[in-house]
Design a protein around this motif. Structure first.
Motif, short mmCIF file in Angstrom:
data_model
loop_
_atom_site.label_atom_id
_atom_site.label_comp_id
_atom_site.label_asym_id
_atom_site.label_seq_id
_atom_site.Cartn_x
_atom_site.Cartn_y
_atom_site.Cartn_z
N VAL A 54 -15.73 -10.57 27.21
CA VAL A 54 -15.82 -11.65 28.19
C VAL A 54 -14.59 -12.55 28.03
CG1 VAL A 54 -18.35 -11.62 28.24
CG2 VAL A 54 -17.15 -13.12 26.62
N PRO A 55 -14.29 -13.39 29.03
CA PRO A 55 -13.20 -14.35 28.87
C PRO A 55 -13.45 -15.25 27.66
CG PRO A 55 -13.83 -14.19 31.17
CD PRO A 55 -14.85 -13.43 30.40
N HIS A 56 -12.38 -15.58 26.96
CA HIS A 56 -12.53 -16.35 25.73
C HIS A 56 -13.20 -17.70 25.96
CE1 HIS A 56 -8.74 -17.69 27.53
NE2 HIS A 56 -8.93 -18.84 26.91
N ASP A 57 -13.04 -18.24 27.17
CA ASP A 57 -13.57 -19.57 27.43
C ASP A 57 -15.03 -19.57 27.88
OD1 ASP A 57 -12.63 -18.28 29.68
OD2 ASP A 57 -11.67 -20.04 30.56
N VAL A 58 -15.66 -18.40 27.94
CA VAL A 58 -17.09 -18.35 28.25
C VAL A 58 -17.87 -17.61 27.17
CG1 VAL A 58 -16.66 -18.45 30.74
CG2 VAL A 58 -16.98 -16.23 29.63
N ALA A 59 -17.19 -17.20 26.09
CA ALA A 59 -17.85 -16.40 25.06
C ALA A 59 -19.02 -17.13 24.42
CB ALA A 59 -16.84 -15.97 24.00
N GLN A 60 -18.83 -18.39 24.04
CA GLN A 60 -19.92 -19.13 23.38
C GLN A 60 -21.09 -19.30 24.33
OE1 GLN A 60 -19.98 -19.98 20.04
NE2 GLN A 60 -22.13 -20.23 20.60
N GLU A 61 -20.80 -19.53 25.59
CA GLU A 61 -21.86 -19.64 26.59
C GLU A 61 -22.67 -18.35 26.67
OE1 GLU A 61 -22.15 -20.04 31.45
OE2 GLU A 61 -20.42 -20.88 30.38
N ARG A 62 -21.98 -17.20 26.59
CA ARG A 62 -22.67 -15.91 26.65
C ARG A 62 -23.52 -15.70 25.40
NH1 ARG A 62 -21.52 -11.44 29.83
NH2 ARG A 62 -20.68 -13.08 31.19
N VAL A 63 -22.98 -16.05 24.23
CA VAL A 63 -23.75 -15.95 22.99
C VAL A 63 -24.98 -16.84 23.06
CG1 VAL A 63 -23.73 -16.48 20.52
CG2 VAL A 63 -21.78 -15.29 21.56
N ASP A 64 -24.81 -18.06 23.53
CA ASP A 64 -25.94 -18.99 23.62
C ASP A 64 -27.01 -18.47 24.57
OD1 ASP A 64 -24.60 -20.67 21.90
OD2 ASP A 64 -23.88 -22.02 23.47
N ALA A 65 -26.58 -17.86 25.67
CA ALA A 65 -27.55 -17.31 26.62
C ALA A 65 -28.35 -16.18 26.00
CB ALA A 65 -26.83 -16.82 27.88
N ALA A 66 -27.66 -15.33 25.22
CA ALA A 66 -28.36 -14.22 24.56
C ALA A 66 -29.35 -14.73 23.52
CB ALA A 66 -27.34 -13.28 23.91
N VAL A 67 -28.94 -15.75 22.75
CA VAL A 67 -29.83 -16.33 21.74
C VAL A 67 -31.05 -16.96 22.41
CG1 VAL A 67 -30.03 -18.15 20.00
CG2 VAL A 67 -28.03 -16.65 20.02
N ALA A 68 -30.83 -17.66 23.52
CA ALA A 68 -31.94 -18.27 24.25
C ALA A 68 -32.91 -17.22 24.77
CB ALA A 68 -31.40 -19.12 25.40
N ALA A 69 -32.38 -16.02 25.02
CA ALA A 69 -33.23 -14.93 25.53
C ALA A 69 -33.91 -14.15 24.42
CB ALA A 69 -32.39 -13.98 26.38
N GLY A 70 -33.60 -14.46 23.15
CA GLY A 70 -34.29 -13.81 22.05
C GLY A 70 -33.40 -13.11 21.04
N ALA A 71 -32.08 -13.11 21.25
CA ALA A 71 -31.17 -12.46 20.31
C ALA A 71 -30.98 -13.31 19.06
CB ALA A 71 -29.81 -12.21 20.96
N THR A 72 -30.50 -12.67 18.01
CA THR A 72 -30.18 -13.35 16.75
C THR A 72 -28.71 -13.13 16.43
OG1 THR A 72 -32.41 -12.94 15.90
CG2 THR A 72 -30.71 -13.47 14.29
N VAL A 73 -28.04 -14.19 16.00
CA VAL A 73 -26.65 -14.05 15.55
C VAL A 73 -26.65 -13.44 14.16
CG1 VAL A 73 -24.52 -15.25 14.97
CG2 VAL A 73 -25.83 -15.96 16.97
N VAL A 74 -26.04 -12.27 14.02
CA VAL A 74 -25.98 -11.56 12.74
C VAL A 74 -24.76 -11.97 11.95
CG1 VAL A 74 -25.81 -9.28 11.66
CG2 VAL A 74 -27.24 -9.59 13.69
N ASP A 75 -23.62 -12.13 12.64
CA ASP A 75 -22.36 -12.45 11.96
C ASP A 75 -21.44 -13.15 12.94
OD1 ASP A 75 -20.07 -12.63 10.46
OD2 ASP A 75 -19.77 -10.47 10.24
N ALA A 76 -21.11 -14.41 12.64
CA ALA A 76 -20.17 -15.16 13.47
C ALA A 76 -18.89 -15.47 12.72
CB ALA A 76 -20.81 -16.45 13.97
N SER A 77 -18.69 -14.81 11.58
CA SER A 77 -17.55 -15.14 10.73
C SER A 77 -16.22 -14.72 11.34
CB SER A 77 -17.71 -14.48 9.35
OG SER A 77 -17.70 -13.06 9.45
N HIS A 78 -16.24 -13.82 12.34
CA HIS A 78 -15.00 -13.37 12.96
C HIS A 78 -14.76 -14.02 14.32
CE1 HIS A 78 -14.49 -10.23 9.92
NE2 HIS A 78 -15.77 -9.98 10.05
N ALA A 79 -15.58 -14.98 14.69
CA ALA A 79 -15.37 -15.69 15.94
C ALA A 79 -14.03 -16.44 15.88
CB ALA A 79 -16.51 -16.67 16.18
N PRO A 80 -13.32 -16.56 17.00
CA PRO A 80 -13.69 -16.18 18.36
C PRO A 80 -13.36 -14.73 18.74
CG PRO A 80 -11.60 -17.30 18.42
CD PRO A 80 -12.02 -17.29 16.98
N SER A 81 -12.86 -13.94 17.80
CA SER A 81 -12.53 -12.56 18.12
C SER A 81 -13.79 -11.79 18.51
CB SER A 81 -11.87 -11.88 16.91
OG SER A 81 -11.56 -10.54 17.20
#
Length: 219
Positions: free
Chosen positions: A172-199
């Motif tokens: 996704v575009p770099h400027d909407v990535a966090q929004e996409r992650v947040d949407a997935a988490v709100a839908a039930g996803a779990t963040v497994v590893d964010a240590s390589h963000a924003p890549s």
């Protein structure tokens, strides 16, 4: 000529003032809202004329409500300054027609396969997906005709017990990535590893199936 072939980064796109465009997994991408097919057709015709003038051609997808474009220098397998020049011309054409870009809706799907033996498995998947074992480009299978998603081979150590083999990379575009992650988490996803963000950020669905939300930053 060497400058024209230099690898392009997100910062280069920003510095070039290409607000309509975003770097994704394989190329520079843009969507322009046209509203109807005749307007889209006029836009595509003007883009085709510009592409002929610059001797550099985009991939174009004309739909009833919008036009998607992708730019990559196929001879070197990456985005170069030739693509930036054509992107700027396309944006000028779009502005002249009163068209609005929609970078926030851009996305590209990449399938990732863990392997310890790219030389053995790569040609097999290239042949399966494209009909040509030679479509293996480095550690990617790239279908130049756009019929199937990108397949990327992620290097891993050999192991007896099968681990996860396939996963999806959602670019996704770099400027909407966090929004996409947040949407997935709100839908039930779990963040497994964010240590390589924003890549990239690794997420899992409620059953443990993993996916990476990827951007072109820090690569």
């Amino acid at each position: 000529m060497l400058l024209a072939m230099a690898t392009i980064t997100v910062q280069d796109v920003d510095d070039a003032g290409l607000a309509d465009w975003r770097l994704l997994a394989n190329g520079l991408h843009a969507r322009f809202r046209t509203g109807d097919m005749p307007t889209g057709a006029r836009f595509v015709a003007a883009v085709a004329d510009a592409a002929e003038e610059l001797d550099h051609h985009p991939d174009v997808d004309l739909r009833p409500s919008h036009v998607d474009l992708a730019l990559v220098s196929h001879d070197v397998g990456r985005v170069t300054r030739r693509d930036l020049r054509l992107a700027r011309r396309v944006s000028d054409i779009a502005a002249g027609l009163g068209l609005t870009a929609q970078p926030e809706v851009l996305a590209q799907l990449e399938v990732a396969l863990d392997t310890a033996d790219l030389a053995a498995v790569g040609p097999v998947w290239a042949a399966l997906l494209t009909g040509d074992a030679g479509a293996l480009d480095g550690d990617d299978v790239v279908d130049r005709r756009g019929r199937v998603p990108l397949l990327w081979f992620q290097g891993t150590d050999a192991h007896e017990t099968p681990r996860q083999r396939f996963h999806l990379d959602v670019w996704v575009p770099h400027d909407v990535a966090q929004e996409r992650v947040d949407a997935a988490v709100a839908a039930g996803a779990t963040v497994v590893d964010a240590s390589h963000a924003p890549s990239f950020v690794v997420l899992a669905d409620p059953e443990g199936n993993r996916v990476c939300v990827c951007t072109a930053l820090d690569r």
